[in-house]
Design a protein around this motif. Structure first.
Motif, PDB file in Angstrom:
ATOM      1  N   GLN A  51       0.828  -1.208   0.000  1.00 35.91           N
ATOM      2  CA  GLN A  51       0.000   0.000   0.000  1.00 35.91           C
ATOM      3  C   GLN A  51       0.859   1.254   0.000  1.00 35.91           C
ATOM      4  O   GLN A  51       0.588   2.199  -0.738  1.00 35.91           O
ATOM      5  CB  GLN A  51      -0.948  -0.001   1.198  1.00 35.91           C
ATOM      6  CG  GLN A  51      -2.072  -0.995   1.047  1.00 35.91           C
ATOM      7  CD  GLN A  51      -2.952  -1.058   2.287  1.00 35.91           C
ATOM      8  OE1 GLN A  51      -2.466  -1.026   3.413  1.00 35.91           O
ATOM      9  NE2 GLN A  51      -4.247  -1.157   2.074  1.00 35.91           N
ATOM     10  N   LEU A  74      -1.661   2.843  -2.457  1.00 33.25           N
ATOM     11  CA  LEU A  74      -2.974   2.192  -2.529  1.00 33.25           C
ATOM     12  C   LEU A  74      -3.650   2.235  -1.167  1.00 33.25           C
ATOM     13  O   LEU A  74      -2.996   2.177  -0.139  1.00 33.25           O
ATOM     14  CB  LEU A  74      -2.823   0.726  -2.952  1.00 33.25           C
ATOM     15  CG  LEU A  74      -2.171   0.466  -4.300  1.00 33.25           C
ATOM     16  CD1 LEU A  74      -1.899  -1.023  -4.462  1.00 33.25           C
ATOM     17  CD2 LEU A  74      -3.057   0.967  -5.419  1.00 33.25           C
ATOM     18  N   ASP A  75      -4.969   2.290  -1.176  1.00 33.04           N
ATOM     19  CA  ASP A  75      -5.690   2.236   0.095  1.00 33.04           C
ATOM     20  C   ASP A  75      -6.790   1.178   0.079  1.00 33.04           C
ATOM     21  O   ASP A  75      -7.645   1.145   0.945  1.00 33.04           O
ATOM     22  CB  ASP A  75      -6.270   3.603   0.463  1.00 33.04           C
ATOM     23  CG  ASP A  75      -7.270   4.114  -0.556  1.00 33.04           C
ATOM     24  OD1 ASP A  75      -7.483   3.469  -1.580  1.00 33.04           O
ATOM     25  OD2 ASP A  75      -7.850   5.192  -0.311  1.00 33.04           O
ATOM     26  N   ASN A  76      -6.776   0.288  -0.930  1.00 38.62           N
ATOM     27  CA  ASN A  76      -7.799  -0.759  -0.967  1.00 38.62           C
ATOM     28  C   ASN A  76      -7.209  -2.064  -1.481  1.00 38.62           C
ATOM     29  O   ASN A  76      -6.067  -2.130  -1.890  1.00 38.62           O
ATOM     30  CB  ASN A  76      -8.980  -0.327  -1.841  1.00 38.62           C
ATOM     31  CG  ASN A  76      -8.573  -0.051  -3.271  1.00 38.62           C
ATOM     32  OD1 ASN A  76      -7.480  -0.400  -3.705  1.00 38.62           O
ATOM     33  ND2 ASN A  76      -9.452   0.577  -4.014  1.00 38.62           N
ATOM     34  N   LEU A  77      -8.010  -3.111  -1.445  1.00 33.04           N
ATOM     35  CA  LEU A  77      -7.629  -4.438  -1.926  1.00 33.04           C
ATOM     36  C   LEU A  77      -8.588  -4.863  -3.014  1.00 33.04           C
ATOM     37  O   LEU A  77      -9.770  -4.516  -2.977  1.00 33.04           O
ATOM     38  CB  LEU A  77      -7.732  -5.468  -0.801  1.00 33.04           C
ATOM     39  CG  LEU A  77      -6.817  -5.310   0.389  1.00 33.04           C
ATOM     40  CD1 LEU A  77      -7.221  -6.312   1.467  1.00 33.04           C
ATOM     41  CD2 LEU A  77      -5.390  -5.531  -0.007  1.00 33.04           C
ATOM     42  N   SER A  78      -8.109  -5.651  -3.948  1.00 36.04           N
ATOM     43  CA  SER A  78      -9.020  -6.203  -4.947  1.00 36.04           C
ATOM     44  C   SER A  78      -9.351  -7.656  -4.640  1.00 36.04           C
ATOM     45  O   SER A  78     -10.383  -8.163  -5.056  1.00 36.04           O
ATOM     46  CB  SER A  78      -8.446  -6.069  -6.350  1.00 36.04           C
ATOM     47  OG  SER A  78      -7.189  -6.708  -6.422  1.00 36.04           O
ATOM     48  N   ARG A 121     -16.768  -4.514   8.481  1.00 39.78           N
ATOM     49  CA  ARG A 121     -16.117  -3.384   7.817  1.00 39.78           C
ATOM     50  C   ARG A 121     -16.836  -2.889   6.573  1.00 39.78           C
ATOM     51  O   ARG A 121     -16.669  -1.757   6.165  1.00 39.78           O
ATOM     52  CB  ARG A 121     -14.694  -3.779   7.430  1.00 39.78           C
ATOM     53  CG  ARG A 121     -13.810  -4.049   8.632  1.00 39.78           C
ATOM     54  CD  ARG A 121     -12.562  -4.830   8.228  1.00 39.78           C
ATOM     55  NE  ARG A 121     -11.632  -5.008   9.317  1.00 39.78           N
ATOM     56  CZ  ARG A 121     -11.760  -5.921  10.268  1.00 39.78           C
ATOM     57  NH1 ARG A 121     -12.794  -6.725  10.289  1.00 39.78           N
ATOM     58  NH2 ARG A 121     -10.858  -6.021  11.224  1.00 39.78           N
ATOM     59  N   PHE A 122     -17.622  -3.780   5.937  1.00 40.33           N
ATOM     60  CA  PHE A 122     -18.244  -3.462   4.655  1.00 40.33           C
ATOM     61  C   PHE A 122     -19.704  -3.896   4.633  1.00 40.33           C
ATOM     62  O   PHE A 122     -20.110  -4.760   5.400  1.00 40.33           O
ATOM     63  CB  PHE A 122     -17.517  -4.190   3.508  1.00 40.33           C
ATOM     64  CG  PHE A 122     -16.052  -3.920   3.456  1.00 40.33           C
ATOM     65  CD1 PHE A 122     -15.559  -2.749   2.900  1.00 40.33           C
ATOM     66  CD2 PHE A 122     -15.147  -4.833   3.963  1.00 40.33           C
ATOM     67  CE1 PHE A 122     -14.203  -2.498   2.848  1.00 40.33           C
ATOM     68  CE2 PHE A 122     -13.779  -4.596   3.920  1.00 40.33           C
ATOM     69  CZ  PHE A 122     -13.308  -3.420   3.367  1.00 40.33           C
ATOM     70  N   GLU A 179     -20.624  -5.203  -0.962  1.00 42.43           N
ATOM     71  CA  GLU A 179     -19.321  -4.645  -1.295  1.00 42.43           C
ATOM     72  C   GLU A 179     -18.219  -5.707  -1.433  1.00 42.43           C
ATOM     73  O   GLU A 179     -17.080  -5.383  -1.735  1.00 42.43           O
ATOM     74  CB  GLU A 179     -18.887  -3.627  -0.243  1.00 42.43           C
ATOM     75  CG  GLU A 179     -19.739  -2.381  -0.231  1.00 42.43           C
ATOM     76  CD  GLU A 179     -19.242  -1.380   0.788  1.00 42.43           C
ATOM     77  OE1 GLU A 179     -18.704  -0.349   0.361  1.00 42.43           O
ATOM     78  OE2 GLU A 179     -19.371  -1.638   2.006  1.00 42.43           O
ATOM     79  N   PHE A 180     -18.560  -6.971  -1.219  1.00 46.21           N
ATOM     80  CA  PHE A 180     -17.560  -8.022  -1.343  1.00 46.21           C
ATOM     81  C   PHE A 180     -18.216  -9.337  -1.742  1.00 46.21           C
ATOM     82  O   PHE A 180     -19.425  -9.511  -1.625  1.00 46.21           O
ATOM     83  CB  PHE A 180     -16.768  -8.211  -0.037  1.00 46.21           C
ATOM     84  CG  PHE A 180     -17.594  -8.710   1.117  1.00 46.21           C
ATOM     85  CD1 PHE A 180     -17.766 -10.070   1.331  1.00 46.21           C
ATOM     86  CD2 PHE A 180     -18.195  -7.835   1.992  1.00 46.21           C
ATOM     87  CE1 PHE A 180     -18.519 -10.541   2.405  1.00 46.21           C
ATOM     88  CE2 PHE A 180     -18.948  -8.279   3.068  1.00 46.21           C
ATOM     89  CZ  PHE A 180     -19.109  -9.642   3.266  1.00 46.21           C
TER      90      PHE A 180
END
Length: 75
Positions: free
Chosen positions: A27, A32-36, A62-63, A67-68
């Motif tokens: 990161q 980067l501030d997110n994950l794929s 968290r989400f 969102e996942f």
């Protein structure tokens, strides 16, 4: 840091072509501030259902559910 033992691959994908690094290092290095995606390995195949449940529980803290996606190798 180290080098993994060669594992080979399947089709056009080879696990030998992957790099594993600490999340915060990647990161910071690439801003980067997110994950794929996240790969998770369980000790035995009979624990997959339990692991999926635990992962969903953590992600829902968290989400939002939309969102996942959590999938296993059967899918």
């Amino acid at each position: 840091m180290g080098v993994f033992e060669k594992k080979g691959g399947f089709g056009q994908t080879s696990i030998d072509d992957q790099v594993f690094a600490p999340l915060t290092t990647v990161q910071n290095q690439f801003n980067l501030d997110n994950l794929s995606f996240i790969d998770i390995k369980v000790a035995t195949s009979d624990r997959v259902t339990e692991a999926i449940s635990q992962v969903k529980t953590e992600l829902l803290q968290r989400f939002d559910e939309d969102e996942f996606t959590v999938i296993d190798q059967k899918e």
